[in-house]
Design a protein around this motif. Structure first.
Motif, PDB file in Angstrom:
ATOM      1  N   PHE A 199       0.296  -0.790   0.163  1.00  0.00           N
ATOM      2  CA  PHE A 199       0.158   0.414   0.274  1.00  0.00           C
ATOM      3  C   PHE A 199       0.752   0.860   0.034  1.00  0.00           C
ATOM      4  CE2 PHE A 199      -3.898  -2.875   2.124  1.00  0.00           C
ATOM      5  CZ  PHE A 199      -4.281  -2.242   1.167  1.00  0.00           C
ATOM      6  N   ARG A 200       1.625   1.390   1.206  1.00  0.00           N
ATOM      7  CA  ARG A 200       2.510   2.572   0.871  1.00  0.00           C
ATOM      8  C   ARG A 200       4.383   1.630   0.399  1.00  0.00           C
ATOM      9  NH1 ARG A 200      -0.664   5.906   0.972  1.00  0.00           N
ATOM     10  NH2 ARG A 200      -2.488   5.311   2.185  1.00  0.00           N
ATOM     11  N   CYS A 258      -1.134   2.812  -3.289  1.00  0.00           N
ATOM     12  CA  CYS A 258      -2.060   3.661  -3.481  1.00  0.00           C
ATOM     13  C   CYS A 258      -1.764   4.806  -4.126  1.00  0.00           C
ATOM     14  CB  CYS A 258      -1.464   4.682  -1.874  1.00  0.00           C
ATOM     15  SG  CYS A 258      -2.483   6.189  -1.826  1.00  0.00           S
ATOM     16  N   PHE A 260      -3.162   7.708  -4.586  1.00  0.00           N
ATOM     17  CA  PHE A 260      -3.549   9.591  -3.450  1.00  0.00           C
ATOM     18  C   PHE A 260      -1.392   9.297  -3.687  1.00  0.00           C
ATOM     19  CE2 PHE A 260      -6.870  11.069  -2.197  1.00  0.00           C
ATOM     20  CZ  PHE A 260      -6.848  12.231  -2.962  1.00  0.00           C
ATOM     21  N   PRO A 403     -14.739   5.704   2.219  1.00  0.00           N
ATOM     22  CA  PRO A 403     -13.117   6.293   3.174  1.00  0.00           C
ATOM     23  C   PRO A 403     -12.053   4.923   3.200  1.00  0.00           C
ATOM     24  CG  PRO A 403     -15.063   5.355   4.515  1.00  0.00           C
ATOM     25  CD  PRO A 403     -15.410   5.195   3.608  1.00  0.00           C
ATOM     26  N   CYS A 404     -10.991   6.065   3.582  1.00  0.00           N
ATOM     27  CA  CYS A 404      -9.495   4.824   3.340  1.00  0.00           C
ATOM     28  C   CYS A 404      -8.796   4.142   4.915  1.00  0.00           C
ATOM     29  CB  CYS A 404      -8.301   5.913   3.616  1.00  0.00           C
ATOM     30  SG  CYS A 404      -7.091   4.998   3.061  1.00  0.00           S
ATOM     31  N   PHE A 406      -6.743   2.915   5.296  1.00  0.00           N
ATOM     32  CA  PHE A 406      -4.895   2.140   5.279  1.00  0.00           C
ATOM     33  C   PHE A 406      -3.521   2.929   5.310  1.00  0.00           C
ATOM     34  CE2 PHE A 406      -7.319  -0.150   2.126  1.00  0.00           C
ATOM     35  CZ  PHE A 406      -7.546  -1.017   2.815  1.00  0.00           C
ATOM     36  N   VAL A 408      -4.448   7.187   6.188  1.00  0.00           N
ATOM     37  CA  VAL A 408      -5.225   8.349   5.449  1.00  0.00           C
ATOM     38  C   VAL A 408      -6.308   8.823   6.545  1.00  0.00           C
ATOM     39  CG1 VAL A 408      -5.509   9.991   3.254  1.00  0.00           C
ATOM     40  CG2 VAL A 408      -3.882   7.432   3.249  1.00  0.00           C
ATOM     41  N   MET A 410      -8.737   9.766   6.073  1.00  0.00           N
ATOM     42  CA  MET A 410     -10.071  10.085   5.061  1.00  0.00           C
ATOM     43  C   MET A 410     -11.253   8.834   5.627  1.00  0.00           C
ATOM     44  SD  MET A 410      -9.759  11.262   1.484  1.00  0.00           S
ATOM     45  CE  MET A 410      -9.287   9.256   0.857  1.00  0.00           C
ATOM     46  N   CYS A 455      -4.519   0.528  -5.382  1.00  0.00           N
ATOM     47  CA  CYS A 455      -5.696   0.714  -4.491  1.00  0.00           C
ATOM     48  C   CYS A 455      -6.544   1.693  -4.637  1.00  0.00           C
ATOM     49  CB  CYS A 455      -4.896   1.269  -2.774  1.00  0.00           C
ATOM     50  SG  CYS A 455      -6.746   0.872  -1.754  1.00  0.00           S
TER      51      CYS A 455
HETATM   52  S1  SF4 Z   1      -8.363   3.999   0.018  1.00  0.00           S
HETATM   53 FE1  SF4 Z   1      -7.350   5.811  -1.392  1.00  0.00          FE
HETATM   54  S2  SF4 Z   1      -5.749   6.943   0.099  1.00  0.00           S
HETATM   55 FE2  SF4 Z   1      -6.267   5.141   1.409  1.00  0.00          FE
HETATM   56  S3  SF4 Z   1      -5.217   3.449   0.313  1.00  0.00           S
HETATM   57 FE3  SF4 Z   1      -6.727   3.266  -0.759  1.00  0.00          FE
HETATM   58  S4  SF4 Z   1      -6.457   5.115  -2.256  1.00  0.00           S
HETATM   59 FE4  SF4 Z   1      -5.006   5.444  -1.475  1.00  0.00          FE
END
Ligand code: SF4
Length: 481
Positions: A199-200, A258, A260, A403-404, A406, A408, A410, A455
């Motif tokens: 993810f990151r 991700c 984002f 929502p996130c 993972f 973030v 949100m 993601c």
């Molecule tokens: S839900 Fe959106 S912000 Fe969260 S990991 Fe996935 S892409 Fe990134």
């Protein structure tokens, strides 16, 4: 659940925030200066707190505090660097998404067991942290914080105690769910660990007299070093003064990088999983111009977040690019705004238009994303007051609707302006003459990574791993890692 912007900056406070930055260094020289420089490079990933842990004389020493890196680690500290002596260490900056903002939740986290001390810096979010915490508590493991990182540390510590270091890592990874990119010290040994879905971001590199692990590749540039490679999803790497050693790679049929990170979080001078962030943002702007052209005189970015996408839009459309909004770089980072009226004046303190670039013009206003929409609404008002004839809003990513889980901040649907609305509804609500968001297909093509390997859950409401109460896309079977 806290749905207020935790960063009250009138422009950037409206953006989602990433959880953290992680760094680690091991070499034949003092680690501390490298860790500080790395953390300062990654300050954009977390401004709430910072911490460093180093190994020296058989113990791990930790210093951490609230504030920016240079506020927690002052020049005076640099002169007295021996407080955090040693040639191996890890560092962390934090922006809380899981756990409260208290001092006890600041990383790195530290625990001692029969192998000595274990310290961890973590970026991401453990989705089964509550369940693991209860199981560990029943086995008598004490907790000092509400952080999911402490759960991860205790899980690791317990497994390492019972099965040894490498088997302990393997067992712990099998029990953890969600997102984790980590720098971990076990005594004087340094490890880099990335979850099986990646993810990151997490990279390793070489810098001068040692080896580095960091959230983003730009750290290697700043340290005059070189990126070696991304840590593979599911991989544990041990970094030694003689180089990195891949210990194991957990099965990972598909990734969930991700999206984002490419749109907003990461620095544009970073390369994540072999894709350069800046060029991705240019491609996003070009895609946006093709999908939502506008008859206009000038393309203006929301500074700083919309710059690269605006440049891409201008290049593709042939409409002139201009810095029509000037951001005050010296405005206070935090600004308490008790009501909407003072929020607007705070925004004016931060942002001012250049009249000659706006008056009588048809403006394309570009930002990378819209989450709550309040700032965009106020910027449009500023442009109209400066004499803009038309304001066409273009957004370099799709609508955020979910929502996130993972890493973030949100967390609830009602914080998104797009919830239950069409694009046109949003345009009317913020006072734009027209509005356009990059499509999901356009986003995926611009990132140049396959849709199934990204993601995009906050755009679709479907999640790559099961999350309570949400739709599961079946991207990856948990049992496979
Ligand atoms: S839900 Fe959106 S912000 Fe969260 S990991 Fe996935 S892409 Fe990134």
């Amino acid at each position: 659940m806290d749905i207020q912007p935790q960063n009250s900056d009138p422009i950037d406070g409206q953006k989602p925030n990433d959880h953290c930055a992680v760094v680690g260094f091991i070499g034949r020289t003092t680690a501390y200066p490298y860790l500080i420089a790395s953390l300062r490079t990654l300050q954009h990933r977390g401004q709430e707190s910072a911490g460093i842990a180093t190994y020296h004389d058989e113990i791990i020493s930790v210093k951490k505090g609230m504030g920016l890196v240079h506020e927690v680690f002052t020049d005076r500290d640099m002169e007295r660097g021996s407080i955090l002596g040693g040639e191996v260490g890890i560092g962390h900056t934090r922006y809380s998404t899981s756990g409260s903002k208290g001092l006890e939740n600041i990383g790195p986290f530290l625990v001692s067991n029969s192998y000595g001390y274990i310290a961890i810096s973590h970026n991401g979010e453990i989705t089964n942290a509550n369940q693991l915490r209860e199981q560990l508590k029943r086995r008598g493991v004490p907790f000092l914080s509400s952080s999911d990182t402490e759960v991860m540390l205790m899980e690791l510590s317990t497994e390492i105690n019972n099965h040894g270091i490498i088997a302990g890592f393997r067992n712990a990874v099998n029990r953890l769910r969600g997102a984790y990119s980590c720098a971990i010290m076990v005594g004087d040994r340094l490890f880099a660990l990335r979850d099986p879905m990646g993810f990151r971001p997490l990279v390793i590199g070489y810098a001068n007299e040692g080896y580095v692990v960091a959230s983003e590749s730009c750290v290697m540039d700043i340290l005059n070093g070189e990126k070696i490679r991304d840590v593979r999803p599911g991989e544990l790497i041990e970094l030694t003064p003689d180089g990195p050693k891949s210990i194991f790679v957990m099965p990972s049929r598909q990734t969930a990088h991700c999206m984002f990170e490419y749109v907003y979080f990461a620095r544009p001078d970073s390369v994540i999983d072999d894709v350069e962030v800046f060029q991705t943002r240019i491609r996003l702007g070009r895609t946006l111009a093709r999908e939502f052209p506008a008859e206009a005189d000038v393309v203006i970015p929301v500074p700083d977040s919309g710059r690269a996408q605006a440049l891409g839009y201008a290049l593709e459309s042939g409409i002139r690019y201009s810095e029509g909004l000037i951001k005050n770089r010296f405005s206070e980072r935090t600004f308490i705004m008790p009501n909407q009226k003072s929020r607007l004046s705070a925004l004016k303190l931060k942002l001012n238009p250049i009249g000659s670039e706006i008056e009588g013009k048809r403006v394309v206003l570009v930002d990378d994303s819209i989450v709550r929409g309040n700032t965009m609404k106020h910027i449009i008002a500023i442009l109209r007051k400066a004499g803009a004839k038309e304001v066409h809003v273009r957004v370099g990513s799709p609508m955020i609707i979910a929502p996130c889980y993972f890493g973030v901040d949100m967390k609830t649907k009602d914080q998104f302006i797009a919830t239950g609305k069409t694009m046109e509804d949003i345009g009317n609500e913020i006072g734009a003459d027209s509005i356009g968001y990059t499509s999901i297909d356009g986003l995926v093509k611009s990132i140049t990574i396959e849709k199934n390997s990204l993601c995009i859950s906050c755009l679709t409401g479907e999640y790559p791993v099961p999350v309570g109460g949400e739709k599961y896309s079946g991207q990856q079977e948990l049992e496979s890692f």
